[in-house]
Design a protein around this motif. Structure first.
Motif, mmCIF file in Angstrom:
data_model
loop_
_atom_site.group_PDB
_atom_site.id
_atom_site.type_symbol
_atom_site.label_atom_id
_atom_site.label_comp_id
_atom_site.label_asym_id
_atom_site.label_seq_id
_atom_site.Cartn_x
_atom_site.Cartn_y
_atom_site.Cartn_z
ATOM 1 N N MET A 39 0.838 -1.212 0.000
ATOM 2 C CA MET A 39 0.000 0.000 0.000
ATOM 3 C C MET A 39 0.865 1.251 0.000
ATOM 4 S SD MET A 39 -3.131 -0.731 -0.372
ATOM 5 C CE MET A 39 -3.714 0.948 -0.167
ATOM 6 N N ASP A 40 2.034 1.184 0.614
ATOM 7 C CA ASP A 40 2.977 2.307 0.543
ATOM 8 C C ASP A 40 3.387 2.517 -0.916
ATOM 9 O OD1 ASP A 40 4.800 4.310 1.259
ATOM 10 O OD2 ASP A 40 6.400 2.879 1.710
ATOM 11 N N ALA A 41 3.728 1.420 -1.594
ATOM 12 C CA ALA A 41 4.133 1.521 -3.009
ATOM 13 C C ALA A 41 2.991 2.067 -3.864
ATOM 14 C CB ALA A 41 4.572 0.150 -3.522
ATOM 15 N N THR A 48 0.653 4.041 -2.886
ATOM 16 C CA THR A 48 0.548 5.471 -2.583
ATOM 17 C C THR A 48 1.625 6.261 -3.328
ATOM 18 O OG1 THR A 48 -0.270 4.825 -0.402
ATOM 19 C CG2 THR A 48 0.330 7.136 -0.686
ATOM 20 N N HIS A 49 2.839 5.707 -3.386
ATOM 21 C CA HIS A 49 3.900 6.376 -4.164
ATOM 22 C C HIS A 49 3.456 6.555 -5.611
ATOM 23 C CE1 HIS A 49 6.988 4.482 -1.215
ATOM 24 N NE2 HIS A 49 6.485 5.595 -0.743
ATOM 25 N N ALA A 50 2.914 5.478 -6.183
ATOM 26 C CA ALA A 50 2.547 5.512 -7.602
ATOM 27 C C ALA A 50 1.433 6.533 -7.849
ATOM 28 C CB ALA A 50 2.114 4.119 -8.057
ATOM 29 N N VAL A 103 -0.848 12.822 0.953
ATOM 30 C CA VAL A 103 -1.036 11.569 1.708
ATOM 31 C C VAL A 103 0.251 11.282 2.498
ATOM 32 C CG1 VAL A 103 -1.529 9.105 1.582
ATOM 33 C CG2 VAL A 103 -2.615 10.667 -0.037
ATOM 34 N N HIS A 104 1.381 11.438 1.820
ATOM 35 C CA HIS A 104 2.645 11.243 2.533
ATOM 36 C C HIS A 104 2.883 12.345 3.559
ATOM 37 C CE1 HIS A 104 3.780 7.846 0.099
ATOM 38 N NE2 HIS A 104 4.841 7.701 0.870
ATOM 39 N N GLY A 105 2.431 13.550 3.255
ATOM 40 C CA GLY A 105 2.551 14.633 4.238
ATOM 41 C C GLY A 105 1.829 14.259 5.529
ATOM 42 N N PRO A 124 3.183 2.941 11.769
ATOM 43 C CA PRO A 124 4.012 2.472 10.650
ATOM 44 C C PRO A 124 3.595 3.126 9.330
ATOM 45 C CG PRO A 124 3.377 0.636 12.045
ATOM 46 C CD PRO A 124 2.607 1.839 12.535
ATOM 47 N N HIS A 125 4.597 3.451 8.542
ATOM 48 C CA HIS A 125 4.394 4.259 7.338
ATOM 49 C C HIS A 125 3.361 3.669 6.365
ATOM 50 C CE1 HIS A 125 5.482 7.107 4.242
ATOM 51 N NE2 HIS A 125 5.788 6.131 3.410
ATOM 52 N N GLY A 126 3.481 2.376 6.080
ATOM 53 C CA GLY A 126 2.568 1.760 5.111
ATOM 54 C C GLY A 126 1.128 1.772 5.613
ATOM 55 N N ALA A 157 -0.171 3.961 7.779
ATOM 56 C CA ALA A 157 -0.653 5.346 7.725
ATOM 57 C C ALA A 157 -1.081 5.697 6.295
ATOM 58 C CB ALA A 157 0.436 6.297 8.212
ATOM 59 N N ASN A 158 -0.266 5.310 5.321
ATOM 60 C CA ASN A 158 -0.620 5.596 3.924
ATOM 61 C C ASN A 158 -1.889 4.870 3.502
ATOM 62 O OD1 ASN A 158 1.234 7.454 2.820
ATOM 63 N ND2 ASN A 158 2.819 5.886 2.795
ATOM 64 N N ALA A 159 -2.014 3.603 3.907
ATOM 65 C CA ALA A 159 -3.195 2.824 3.515
ATOM 66 C C ALA A 159 -4.462 3.475 4.047
ATOM 67 C CB ALA A 159 -3.066 1.389 4.030
HETATM 68 FE FE LIG Z 1 6.149 6.049 1.322
#
Ligand SMILES: [Fe+2]
Length: 391
Positions: A197-199, A201-203, A266-268, A280-282, A284-286
């Motif tokens: 889900m982190d990946a 979000t990056h995309a 989203v990353h902010g 955890p980052h992933g 939070a992004n999810a």
């Molecule tokens: Fe990330």
């Protein structure tokens, strides 16, 4: 429409193959370095993964000068300083990082100190502060998410100030990324889901951001498709090397995309939630991804609309606005499905965030570097509305 200007720079050589991480010494030939220091963590080491890589190197005559295994789940500045000190003392000419984003970012940041000198990584934070190439860095990711193997950034937690400190420079780009899906086999289902889900979000953020280009768009779209087609399979059937390989490649593609186009609100928000509440980052992004897409809806409508069919949505006969809605729905369906499988929380309240703390998160989001590239200006009162929705 094309951007007025863009630059694409990806000097990191990428090799992919099942089992390649235990037999890639030939790939090191062109790097001209014979003494490597290993950076990893105790979990990876206890699983025998570090040894597997090291045995391959030693049998090919590569010298390993030592190893640093004390990287925590979320690397800290003190970790980086300790790692750099040991690597320098060992006489290493290059680094090999074996691990997830925390390990890779530790190695990247430590490489600044090893190459530039000094004792404290805190003295080097910021963007474009480096003036010459660093020592050779080889990365072997054991998660499929951060894309750190092909990005020019490293993020390290500053415990004292409760903030994530970032380092951004083209010289942080690794020399070689070794992608081997077998290296991700031991990743538990929950981590498989959250890192993917982190990946994703990056995309998506790279795709809609202000600094987009047709080149990064192509990589971002390819990554979205691979992730949507494989995330549930890789989570449910961790032994499926094809699905794992697809996520690993997607995470690298998304990494290249966002290293050029940057990430957004989203990353902010995720950086702020991570810094203030250690989420955890992933994860939070999810939680925050569909809410960030809502925040950007008007500015990113056309691009969101293009994402919908790639995410498997039927868009026949729909208006652009409804197609864009479908993309947000598709992300919600995906996180909902992963939630039903017990793999992901869906709300900030489930991960230790307190309601009274949402304004502080919103204010930190405005100041986060990721927010500068967001297609819609990030304003505290307005992002707060979406944080409340995510709560
Ligand atoms: Fe990330």
């Amino acid at each position: 429409m094309l951007p007025e200007f863009f630059e694409f720079y990806n000097p990191t050589r990428i090799v992919y193959g099942q089992g390649i991480a235990s037999d890639f010494a030939a790939e090191l030939d062109s790097l001209g370095v014979e003494k490597y220091f290993i950076v990893s963590d105790t979990i990876i080491s206890d699983l025998g993964i570090t040894k597997k890589v090291m045995d391959g190197l030693l049998s090919a005559g590569i010298e390993v000068t030592g190893e640093f295994l004390d990287v925590p789940q979320d690397s800290e500045v003190s970790t980086v300083n300790g790692c750099a000190e040991q690597a320098t003392a060992s006489g290493a000419e290059g680094l090999i990082a074996i691990g997830g984003g925390s390990v890779i970012d530790t190695a990247k940041a430590a490489n600044i100190l090893i190459s530039e000198g000094g004792d404290l990584i805190e003295d080097h934070s910021g963007a474009q502060t480096l003036t010459r190439p660093l020592k050779t860095l080889v990365v072997i990711p054991t998660t499929a998410g951060t894309g750190s193997e092909t990005t020019m950034a490293a993020v390290v937690y500053d415990k004292e100030n409760r903030v994530k400190t970032s380092f951004t420079d083209k010289f942080l780009l690794p020399s070689l990324a070794v992608l081997d899906p077998e290296m991700t086999l031991s990743l538990p289902p929950k981590l498989t889901a959250s890192t993917a889900m982190d990946a994703l979000t990056h995309a998506i953020e790279a795709y809609v951001d202000l600094q987009w280009s047709p080149v990064s768009d192509a990589l971002a779209l390819g990554a979205v498709e691979l992730i949507f087609n494989n995330i549930v399979q890789a989570t449910n059937h961790g032994e499926d090397l094809e699905a794992r390989g697809a996520l690993l490649i997607a995470s690298t593609m998304a990494g290249i995309a966002f290293s050029h186009s940057m990430v957004g609100c989203v990353h902010g928000m995720a950086h702020s939630v991570g810094g203030l509440y250690r989420v955890p980052h992933g994860i939070a992004n999810a939680i925050l991804l569909p809410h960030g897409m809502e925040y950007n809806f008007d500015e990113a409508r056309d691009k969101l609309a293009k994402l919908a069919p790639i995410m498997g949505e039927d868009i026949s006969g729909l208006s652009v606005e409804d197609e864009a809605r479908k993309a947000i729905e598709a992300v919600k369906k995906l996180t909902g499905a992963l939630n039903k499988m017990g793999m992901l929380p869906l709300r900030l309240r489930e991960v230790g965030v307190i309601e009274d703390g949402l304004l502080e998160i919103a204010e930190a989001t405005v100041l986060d570097g990721a927010s500068f590239y967001n297609p819609r200006e990030v304003v505290a009162e307005e992002i707060l509305v979406h944080l409340k929705n995510a709560y």
